[in-house]
Design a protein around this motif. Structure first.
Motif, PDB file in Angstrom:
ATOM      1  N   ASP A   1     -80.660 -34.323  28.256  1.00 11.27           N
ATOM      2  CA  ASP A   1     -81.123 -33.678  27.032  1.00 11.27           C
ATOM      3  C   ASP A   1     -80.748 -34.533  25.817  1.00 11.27           C
ATOM      4  OD1 ASP A   1     -78.413 -33.250  26.493  1.00 11.27           O
ATOM      5  OD2 ASP A   1     -78.491 -31.082  26.865  1.00 11.27           O
ATOM      6  N   ASP A   2     -80.964 -34.004  24.633  1.00 16.39           N
ATOM      7  CA  ASP A   2     -80.717 -34.778  23.412  1.00 16.39           C
ATOM      8  C   ASP A   2     -79.251 -35.154  23.232  1.00 16.39           C
ATOM      9  OD1 ASP A   2     -83.367 -34.856  22.662  1.00 16.39           O
ATOM     10  OD2 ASP A   2     -83.248 -33.031  21.445  1.00 16.39           O
ATOM     11  N   ASP A   3     -78.350 -34.393  23.848  1.00 15.83           N
ATOM     12  CA  ASP A   3     -76.925 -34.690  23.750  1.00 15.83           C
ATOM     13  C   ASP A   3     -76.416 -35.507  24.936  1.00 15.83           C
ATOM     14  OD1 ASP A   3     -76.569 -33.330  21.310  1.00 15.83           O
ATOM     15  OD2 ASP A   3     -76.414 -31.409  22.356  1.00 15.83           O
ATOM     16  N   LEU A   4     -77.349 -36.064  25.719  1.00 14.60           N
ATOM     17  CA  LEU A   4     -77.051 -36.888  26.892  1.00 14.60           C
ATOM     18  C   LEU A   4     -76.386 -36.108  28.022  1.00 14.60           C
ATOM     19  CD1 LEU A   4     -75.838 -40.219  25.221  1.00 14.60           C
ATOM     20  CD2 LEU A   4     -78.171 -39.491  25.805  1.00 14.60           C
ATOM     21  N   ASN A   5     -76.486 -34.778  27.997  1.00 17.87           N
ATOM     22  CA  ASN A   5     -76.045 -33.979  29.129  1.00 17.87           C
ATOM     23  C   ASN A   5     -77.028 -34.160  30.288  1.00 17.87           C
ATOM     24  OD1 ASN A   5     -73.793 -32.502  27.902  1.00 17.87           O
ATOM     25  ND2 ASN A   5     -75.392 -31.568  26.628  1.00 17.87           N
ATOM     26  N   ILE A   6     -76.509 -34.231  31.496  1.00 13.77           N
ATOM     27  CA  ILE A   6     -77.382 -34.278  32.662  1.00 13.77           C
ATOM     28  C   ILE A   6     -77.954 -32.884  32.898  1.00 13.77           C
ATOM     29  CG2 ILE A   6     -77.469 -34.612  35.165  1.00 13.77           C
ATOM     30  CD1 ILE A   6     -75.325 -36.729  34.867  1.00 13.77           C
TER      31      ILE A   6
ATOM     32  N   SER B   1     -82.333 -49.004  41.697  1.00 13.87           N
ATOM     33  CA  SER B   1     -82.258 -47.542  41.625  1.00 13.87           C
ATOM     34  C   SER B   1     -81.929 -47.108  40.202  1.00 13.87           C
ATOM     35  CB  SER B   1     -81.186 -47.014  42.586  1.00 13.87           C
ATOM     36  OG  SER B   1     -79.904 -47.498  42.228  1.00 13.87           O
ATOM     37  N   LEU B   2     -82.498 -45.964  39.804  1.00 14.02           N
ATOM     38  CA  LEU B   2     -82.288 -45.440  38.456  1.00 14.02           C
ATOM     39  C   LEU B   2     -82.080 -43.929  38.515  1.00 14.02           C
ATOM     40  CD1 LEU B   2     -85.220 -47.245  36.556  1.00 14.02           C
ATOM     41  CD2 LEU B   2     -82.819 -47.945  36.601  1.00 14.02           C
ATOM     42  N   THR B   3     -81.145 -43.448  37.714  1.00 12.26           N
ATOM     43  CA  THR B   3     -80.967 -42.000  37.560  1.00 12.26           C
ATOM     44  C   THR B   3     -82.055 -41.461  36.629  1.00 12.26           C
ATOM     45  OG1 THR B   3     -79.550 -42.191  35.615  1.00 12.26           O
ATOM     46  CG2 THR B   3     -78.476 -42.288  37.779  1.00 12.26           C
ATOM     47  N   GLY B   4     -82.096 -40.131  36.493  1.00 11.97           N
ATOM     48  CA  GLY B   4     -83.068 -39.531  35.588  1.00 11.97           C
ATOM     49  C   GLY B   4     -82.894 -40.021  34.170  1.00 11.97           C
ATOM     50  N   GLY B   5     -81.651 -40.127  33.727  1.00 10.10           N
ATOM     51  CA  GLY B   5     -81.404 -40.626  32.379  1.00 10.10           C
ATOM     52  C   GLY B   5     -81.847 -42.072  32.227  1.00 10.10           C
ATOM     53  N   GLN B   6     -81.647 -42.878  33.262  1.00  4.43           N
ATOM     54  CA  GLN B   6     -82.000 -44.298  33.185  1.00  4.43           C
ATOM     55  C   GLN B   6     -83.509 -44.539  33.204  1.00  4.43           C
ATOM     56  OE1 GLN B   6     -79.613 -45.549  36.512  1.00  4.43           O
ATOM     57  NE2 GLN B   6     -77.957 -46.319  35.215  1.00  4.43           N
TER      58      GLN B   6
ATOM     59  N   THR C   1     -85.301 -34.006  28.623  1.00  4.92           N
ATOM     60  CA  THR C   1     -85.619 -32.608  28.871  1.00  4.92           C
ATOM     61  C   THR C   1     -85.033 -31.741  27.765  1.00  4.92           C
ATOM     62  OG1 THR C   1     -83.619 -31.968  30.082  1.00  4.92           O
ATOM     63  CG2 THR C   1     -85.320 -33.143  31.340  1.00  4.92           C
ATOM     64  N   ASP C   2     -85.367 -30.456  27.814  1.00  2.51           N
ATOM     65  CA  ASP C   2     -84.653 -29.514  26.955  1.00  2.51           C
ATOM     66  C   ASP C   2     -83.278 -29.250  27.571  1.00  2.51           C
ATOM     67  OD1 ASP C   2     -84.984 -27.704  29.045  1.00  2.51           O
ATOM     68  OD2 ASP C   2     -86.638 -26.638  28.096  1.00  2.51           O
ATOM     69  N   ASN C   3     -82.511 -28.346  26.989  1.00  5.20           N
ATOM     70  CA  ASN C   3     -81.140 -28.120  27.469  1.00  5.20           C
ATOM     71  C   ASN C   3     -80.996 -26.846  28.289  1.00  5.20           C
ATOM     72  OD1 ASN C   3     -81.420 -26.235  25.467  1.00  5.20           O
ATOM     73  ND2 ASN C   3     -79.647 -26.879  24.262  1.00  5.20           N
ATOM     74  N   SER C   4     -82.081 -26.440  28.955  1.00  3.10           N
ATOM     75  CA  SER C   4     -82.016 -25.261  29.828  1.00  3.10           C
ATOM     76  C   SER C   4     -81.459 -25.682  31.183  1.00  3.10           C
ATOM     77  CB  SER C   4     -83.409 -24.639  29.996  1.00  3.10           C
ATOM     78  OG  SER C   4     -83.936 -24.233  28.758  1.00  3.10           O
ATOM     79  N   PHE C   5     -80.152 -25.696  31.307  1.00  2.00           N
ATOM     80  CA  PHE C   5     -79.518 -26.160  32.539  1.00  2.00           C
ATOM     81  C   PHE C   5     -80.033 -25.379  33.740  1.00  2.00           C
ATOM     82  CE2 PHE C   5     -76.288 -27.124  29.238  1.00  2.00           C
ATOM     83  CZ  PHE C   5     -76.320 -28.517  29.352  1.00  2.00           C
ATOM     84  N   SER C   6     -80.276 -26.114  34.807  1.00  5.21           N
ATOM     85  CA  SER C   6     -80.784 -25.634  36.099  1.00  5.21           C
ATOM     86  C   SER C   6     -82.278 -25.316  36.079  1.00  5.21           C
ATOM     87  CB  SER C   6     -80.006 -24.414  36.612  1.00  5.21           C
ATOM     88  OG  SER C   6     -80.442 -23.220  36.019  1.00  5.21           O
TER      89      SER C   6
END
Length: 594
Positions: A140-145, A94-99, A104-109
């Motif tokens: 995103d580029d700052d590793l935010n989910i 199993s892998l998360t989106g980051g994995q 993505t861009d940083n437009s949360f939600s």
């Protein structure tokens, strides 16, 4: 070895037994010789539970933290699915989106996918694993989910299918395919074997819950065949590809968007740039506008009406209030008790009488039309919410959508005809395009056009049907149709465009209609042109219309009529400035044109 992406929605992994059933489908595909990537949503109502927890904490929680919270639902699902596959004797990870390397861009939600790194997935597949990827999320580029918004798991699945060069993307859900309308609203709805990308884009944007529009944008852009299937049976399902099921049937589906809101900005100065100011303010709040109607200006002012999702009404009104003084409008009104009923079909533009057939069906059902907009493959009518169910049934029956067309083709027939013609195009476009960047297919001019406008149209059933039946009997082909409010209680205005050579005949019909129904006046005008920006998913890229209006305003070009859809934004302008408009828009959108 072929590769298949399988997506399982929340209802398909709602409990342990369903998780095991999904695992068995993936293992069966692997045993048939496919490499398999699964994309999994959160279990059942898990996302709703998380939203409720956040609501218990307080209102207006930070968007970043909401994404952090909501992404955990998919993380639970992928781990359990991978465990189920292991328990059945196969290998999985199993892998998360980051994995999976989804940036993505940083437009949360409401994040958009920028790139997907496939090296890790390819390596794990080569090692014999079924890769179970979390849908709906990235980093995103700052590793935010980040999360992709409504329907995000569909978008994840089709995006992975595109970058991995999958042979197909199978969408497993609680229905067994795409229907001519929502079978929960209309039991006689028919499952279709094949539906085109363009038709599905429009149906998805209109609320057809089977697929989300952004996933169809990906599929159309990169030529990914989508197979919508039931999680609970082996029914053949529906293929979403470039071709339509029928080449003769004008309408392939109907949809009803229940929770809409109409907004009218009153007394907008009829000069270049005012539309741009209004729509720019709304776009900044990432609100997607749907039906847009600008009536023909009188006494130097015009009214602009449009629809937005009911849940976005508050943000829309705030945006308008922030610019209304600058625009110079006299005020605004809104109504949140309206619904939109639409018919969609790729063959609509090739046949006359489709609009009048729809309007007559609504009239016979006693349904009043409040607004009308048309595009090449869609006609939408805004109606009172209390009449929406009757309206949907009326148009579905009028176009005999419950019956299979005599020339309907199966996916197997289409596949045999198309062969492998799409493979090179897919590879080339993947190399050339950013994943979710705006992609325009063209900017064009339609010259030698004329416009007819009827003011003071009584707001009651049957008038639109009479009007366009008479126009059809006269052999006049109508292009754009818009109906909006006329600035007076109980009255509307209807405008339509025709070829310039048909103006006199159209005015003759319009004057007969005016006399029959007691309308205020009829105005005709030649010397107009239609400028069209065509592309993929234009409504989800909310800035497209804003850029179009901004460019026209810079060139002092006034917009007389507006028309929008998933595939096109159209503006009627003075023909003398058509070439200037074309050159300006080609420059503005140069980086997005194919």
């Amino acid at each position: 070895m072929s590769l298949i992406v399988q997506k399982f929605g929340g209802t398909s992994v709602a409990d342990v037994e369903k998780i095991k059933a999904a695992a068995r489908k993936a293992i069966r595909a692997q045993h048939q010789g496919h490499r398999v990537v699964m994309v999994v949503s959160a279990m059942g109502k898990n996302t709703d539970v998380l939203l409720e927890l956040a609501g218990d904490i307080g209102d207006d929680m930070p968007a970043r933290e909401m994404d952090m919270l909501l992404s955990t639902g998919e993380q639970v699902s992928v781990a359990l699915v991978a465990m189920a596959i292991h328990s059945l004797g196969a290998k999985a990870i199993s892998l998360t989106g980051g994995q999976i390397g989804m940036k993505t861009d940083n437009s949360f939600s409401k994040a958009r996918i920028q790139s997907i790194s496939t090296e890790r997935i390819e390596r794990l597949l080569d090692e014999g694993n079924i890769v179970v990827a979390a849908g709906f999320q990235g980093i995103d580029d700052d590793l935010n989910i980040t999360t992709l918004g409504r329907g995000g798991s569909d978008t994840t699945a089709v995006a992975l299918a595109a970058v991995l060069g999958a042979d197909a993307c199978e969408i497993y859900t609680d229905v067994d395919g795409v229907y001519t309308t929502d079978p929960r609203k209309l039991p006689e709805a028919r499952r279709v074997e094949v539906v085109s990308y363009d038709e599905m884009l429009e149906l998805a944007s209109l609320g057809a819950g089977v697929m989300h529009s952004r996933s169809i944008e990906f599929a159309k852009k990169f030529g990914v065949p989508i197979h919508v299937r039931s999680s609970f049976s082996d029914t053949e399902g529906t293929m979403i590809v470039a071709e339509s099921e029928s080449i003769t049937q004008p309408v392939s589906g109907a949809a009803m968007t229940a929770d809409e809101a109409r907004v009218t900005v009153l007394g907008v100065p009829d000069v270049p740039g005012k539309s741009q100011q209004i729509f720019s303010a709304i776009a900044k709040r990432k609100v997607a506008i749907d039906m847009v109607v600008q009536n023909i200006g009188q006494s130097g002012r015009a009214d602009i009406s449009f629809t937005v999702p009911k849940g976005e009404l508050k943000a829309t009104i705030a945006a308008i209030d922030s610019v209304i003084d600058k625009v110079g409008a006299t005020g605004h009104t809104h109504d949140d008790q309206v619904s939109k009923v639409s018919v969609v079909g790729s063959n609509m533009a090739l046949q006359t009488g489709v609009a009048s057939r729809m309007f007559r069906a609504l009239s016979d059902a006693g349904v009043n039309i409040q607004m009308i907009t048309t595009s090449e493959i869609k006609i939408s009518a805004l109606v009172a919410k209390e009449q929406s169910a009757a309206a949907l049934r009326a148009v579905h029956e009028a176009f005999q959508l419950h019956k299979r067309p005599s020339d309907a083709k199966s996916w197997h027939q289409i596949k045999a005809e198309r062969g492998k013609a799409d493979v090179d195009t897919l590879v080339n476009r993947l190399q050339a395009d950013a994943l979710e960047a705006l992609t325009l297919t063209g900017i064009s001019l339609t010259q030698d056009q004329a416009r007819v406008t009827l003011h003071g149209v009584p707001d009651k059933p049957g008038i639109a049907a009479d009007m366009f039946e008479m126009i059809g009997c006269a052999g006049i082909f109508v292009d754009m149709i818009v109906q909006g409010y006329d600035g007076e209680d109980g009255l509307t205005s209807v405008s339509f465009t025709v070829k310039e050579k048909d103006l006199d005949a159209s005015l003759k019909v319009a004057n007969e209609i005016q006399s029959r129904h007691g309308m205020r006046d009829v105005i005709g005008a030649d010397g107009i042109a239609k400028i069209t920006v065509s592309g993929i998913g234009l409504r989800s890229h909310t800035h497209v219309a804003t850029l179009l209006f901004d460019r026209l305003a810079q060139d002092s070009i006034n917009v007389e009529m507006i028309n929008t859809s998933e595939l096109q934004v159209n503006a009627v302008i003075d023909a003398k400035k058509a070439d200037l408009a074309l050159k300006g828009l080609e420059k503005t959108f140069a980086d997005s044109l194919l």
